[in-house]
Design a protein around this motif. Structure first.
Motif, PDB file in Angstrom:
ATOM      1  N   SER A   2      37.205  88.324  37.371  1.00 49.02           N
ATOM      2  CA  SER A   2      36.742  89.327  38.330  1.00 49.02           C
ATOM      3  C   SER A   2      37.883  90.245  38.763  1.00 49.02           C
ATOM      4  CB  SER A   2      36.113  88.642  39.547  1.00 49.02           C
ATOM      5  OG  SER A   2      35.609  89.597  40.445  1.00 49.02           O
ATOM      6  N   TYR A   3      39.022  89.683  39.169  1.00 53.37           N
ATOM      7  CA  TYR A   3      40.094  90.590  39.618  1.00 53.37           C
ATOM      8  C   TYR A   3      40.696  91.380  38.471  1.00 53.37           C
ATOM      9  CZ  TYR A   3      43.748  86.791  39.107  1.00 53.37           C
ATOM     10  OH  TYR A   3      44.596  85.798  38.691  1.00 53.37           O
ATOM     11  N   ASP A   4      40.780  90.785  37.287  1.00 46.98           N
ATOM     12  CA  ASP A   4      41.273  91.548  36.137  1.00 46.98           C
ATOM     13  C   ASP A   4      40.381  92.751  35.839  1.00 46.98           C
ATOM     14  OD1 ASP A   4      43.551  90.030  35.640  1.00 46.98           O
ATOM     15  OD2 ASP A   4      42.646  88.895  33.980  1.00 46.98           O
ATOM     16  N   SER A   5      39.067  92.588  36.040  1.00 43.84           N
ATOM     17  CA  SER A   5      38.133  93.686  35.753  1.00 43.84           C
ATOM     18  C   SER A   5      38.318  94.875  36.699  1.00 43.84           C
ATOM     19  CB  SER A   5      36.684  93.196  35.825  1.00 43.84           C
ATOM     20  OG  SER A   5      36.268  93.006  37.174  1.00 43.84           O
ATOM     21  N   GLN A   6      39.018  94.654  37.808  1.00 44.50           N
ATOM     22  CA  GLN A   6      39.207  95.711  38.801  1.00 44.50           C
ATOM     23  C   GLN A   6      40.532  96.459  38.637  1.00 44.50           C
ATOM     24  OE1 GLN A   6      36.510  96.377  41.055  1.00 44.50           O
ATOM     25  NE2 GLN A   6      35.745  95.089  39.379  1.00 44.50           N
ATOM     26  N   ILE A   7      41.419  95.950  37.774  1.00 44.42           N
ATOM     27  CA  ILE A   7      42.700  96.632  37.552  1.00 44.42           C
ATOM     28  C   ILE A   7      42.417  98.044  37.054  1.00 44.42           C
ATOM     29  CG2 ILE A   7      44.842  96.668  36.203  1.00 44.42           C
ATOM     30  CD1 ILE A   7      44.661  93.561  36.213  1.00 44.42           C
ATOM     31  N   GLY A   8      43.021  99.010  37.702  1.00 42.85           N
ATOM     32  CA  GLY A   8      42.799 100.408  37.339  1.00 42.85           C
ATOM     33  C   GLY A   8      41.894 101.145  38.311  1.00 42.85           C
ATOM     34  N   VAL A   9      41.214 100.414  39.209  1.00 42.41           N
ATOM     35  CA  VAL A   9      40.431 101.092  40.248  1.00 42.41           C
ATOM     36  C   VAL A   9      41.406 101.920  41.086  1.00 42.41           C
ATOM     37  CG1 VAL A   9      39.156 100.722  42.414  1.00 42.41           C
ATOM     38  CG2 VAL A   9      38.551  99.403  40.366  1.00 42.41           C
ATOM     39  N   ARG A  10      41.035 103.158  41.385  1.00 44.23           N
ATOM     40  CA  ARG A  10      41.887 104.041  42.192  1.00 44.23           C
ATOM     41  C   ARG A  10      41.072 104.669  43.320  1.00 44.23           C
ATOM     42  NH1 ARG A  10      44.876 101.526  39.646  1.00 44.23           N
ATOM     43  NH2 ARG A  10      46.557 102.192  38.276  1.00 44.23           N
ATOM     44  N   GLU A  11      41.759 104.980  44.398  1.00 41.96           N
ATOM     45  CA  GLU A  11      41.138 105.702  45.501  1.00 41.96           C
ATOM     46  C   GLU A  11      40.775 107.111  45.028  1.00 41.96           C
ATOM     47  OE1 GLU A  11      43.946 105.604  48.723  1.00 41.96           O
ATOM     48  OE2 GLU A  11      43.689 103.438  49.018  1.00 41.96           O
ATOM     49  N   ALA A  12      39.745 107.674  45.633  1.00 44.16           N
ATOM     50  CA  ALA A  12      39.307 109.019  45.239  1.00 44.16           C
ATOM     51  C   ALA A  12      40.283 110.091  45.705  1.00 44.16           C
ATOM     52  CB  ALA A  12      37.908 109.303  45.790  1.00 44.16           C
ATOM     53  N   SER A  13      40.740 109.998  46.970  1.00 43.87           N
ATOM     54  CA  SER A  13      41.589 111.059  47.513  1.00 43.87           C
ATOM     55  C   SER A  13      42.902 110.541  48.098  1.00 43.87           C
ATOM     56  CB  SER A  13      40.827 111.827  48.603  1.00 43.87           C
ATOM     57  OG  SER A  13      40.660 111.001  49.747  1.00 43.87           O
ATOM     58  N   GLY A  14      43.166 109.241  47.940  1.00 42.58           N
ATOM     59  CA  GLY A  14      44.387 108.675  48.513  1.00 42.58           C
ATOM     60  C   GLY A  14      44.268 108.340  49.988  1.00 42.58           C
ATOM     61  N   HIS A  15      43.034 108.238  50.475  1.00 46.41           N
ATOM     62  CA  HIS A  15      42.798 107.943  51.893  1.00 46.41           C
ATOM     63  C   HIS A  15      41.865 106.748  52.062  1.00 46.41           C
ATOM     64  CE1 HIS A  15      44.957 111.511  53.134  1.00 46.41           C
ATOM     65  NE2 HIS A  15      44.298 112.184  52.220  1.00 46.41           N
ATOM     66  N   ASN A  16      42.133 105.673  51.315  1.00 44.23           N
ATOM     67  CA  ASN A  16      41.317 104.454  51.393  1.00 44.23           C
ATOM     68  C   ASN A  16      39.839 104.755  51.176  1.00 44.23           C
ATOM     69  OD1 ASN A  16      43.645 102.927  51.915  1.00 44.23           O
ATOM     70  ND2 ASN A  16      43.433 103.184  54.118  1.00 44.23           N
ATOM     71  N   ASP A  17      39.549 105.468  50.089  1.00 42.71           N
ATOM     72  CA  ASP A  17      38.179 105.866  49.787  1.00 42.71           C
ATOM     73  C   ASP A  17      37.905 105.782  48.291  1.00 42.71           C
ATOM     74  OD1 ASP A  17      39.725 107.962  48.894  1.00 42.71           O
ATOM     75  OD2 ASP A  17      38.625 109.517  49.945  1.00 42.71           O
ATOM     76  N   GLY A  18      36.707 106.096  47.907  1.00 41.55           N
ATOM     77  CA  GLY A  18      36.285 106.026  46.514  1.00 41.55           C
ATOM     78  C   GLY A  18      35.188 104.987  46.373  1.00 41.55           C
TER      79      GLY A  18
END
Length: 191
Positions: free
Chosen positions: A28-44
């Motif tokens: 599960s955590y490996d599948s999330q590697i690469g997730v990024r915030e949309a605007s750099g403000h704890n979002d997305g």
């Protein structure tokens, strides 16, 4: 303890079950590697999914929300919190400030043959202490334990290891930088 587990089929079954859960958490955590915030403000989209799991919305720090969401995806009971310090209650704590704690949970949550040094198993949760905040203020998963370093997977970090980052990363951290380790997968045995 290992000898008892081998002669006790229930203990051996429990160990296999815990190992299976640890692998599911890793997947599960490996599948999330690469997730990024949309605007750099704890979002997305995915960041907000982690935060919603804890009852919060975008804009909040989310390292602990990531940990809780991953645990929840694999059916592991957890506090559903975005507050990193809440992931280290005494009954889950196995290692603190470089020392393995003397509990059966701690013995099980360390790798075979490493009890003297306290090498935490896969999918245990580490915490970093920030003296400016006087608390644990960042957390993530331990993926591998080396002689001097751990490989981690953590949310709300970045390439430089900040606690206010922009995504989910696999990181390399010095063991001496860790403050505490908790095991949410193992069950405390009755003595």
């Amino acid at each position: 303890m290992e000898a008892r587990a081998a002669s006790n089929p229930d203990a051996a079954k429990m160990r296999r079950s815990e190992d299976s859960i640890r692998q599911q958490v890793k997947t599960s955590y490996d599948s999330q590697i690469g997730v990024r915030e949309a605007s750099g403000h704890n979002d997305g989209l995915q960041v907000e999914t982690y935060l919603r799991y804890t009852g919060l919305g975008k804009g909040n720090a989310w390292c602990a929300a990531f940990v809780c969401w991953v645990l929840g995806q694999t059916g592991v009971e957890n506090p559903k919190t975005a507050w990193a310090a809440s992931l280290f209650p005494n009954d889950k704590l196995i290692w603190k400030q470089g020392k393995l704690l003397a509990t059966r949970n701690a013995q099980r949550a360390t790798t075979k043959g490493s009890r003297a040094t306290g090498n935490a198993q896969l999918a245990t949760v580490f915490g970093l202490y920030f003296s400016s905040l006087k608390r644990i203020a960042h957390c993530g998963f331990i993926d591998q334990w080396g002689d001097q370093e751990v490989i981690t997977v953590e949310g709300n970090t970045n390439d430089s290891g900040s606690r206010e980052g922009d995504g989910v990363y696999r990181k390399r951290r010095p063991i001496k930088s860790l403050y505490a380790i908790a095991d949410w997968i193992g069950k405390e045995e009755k003595r």
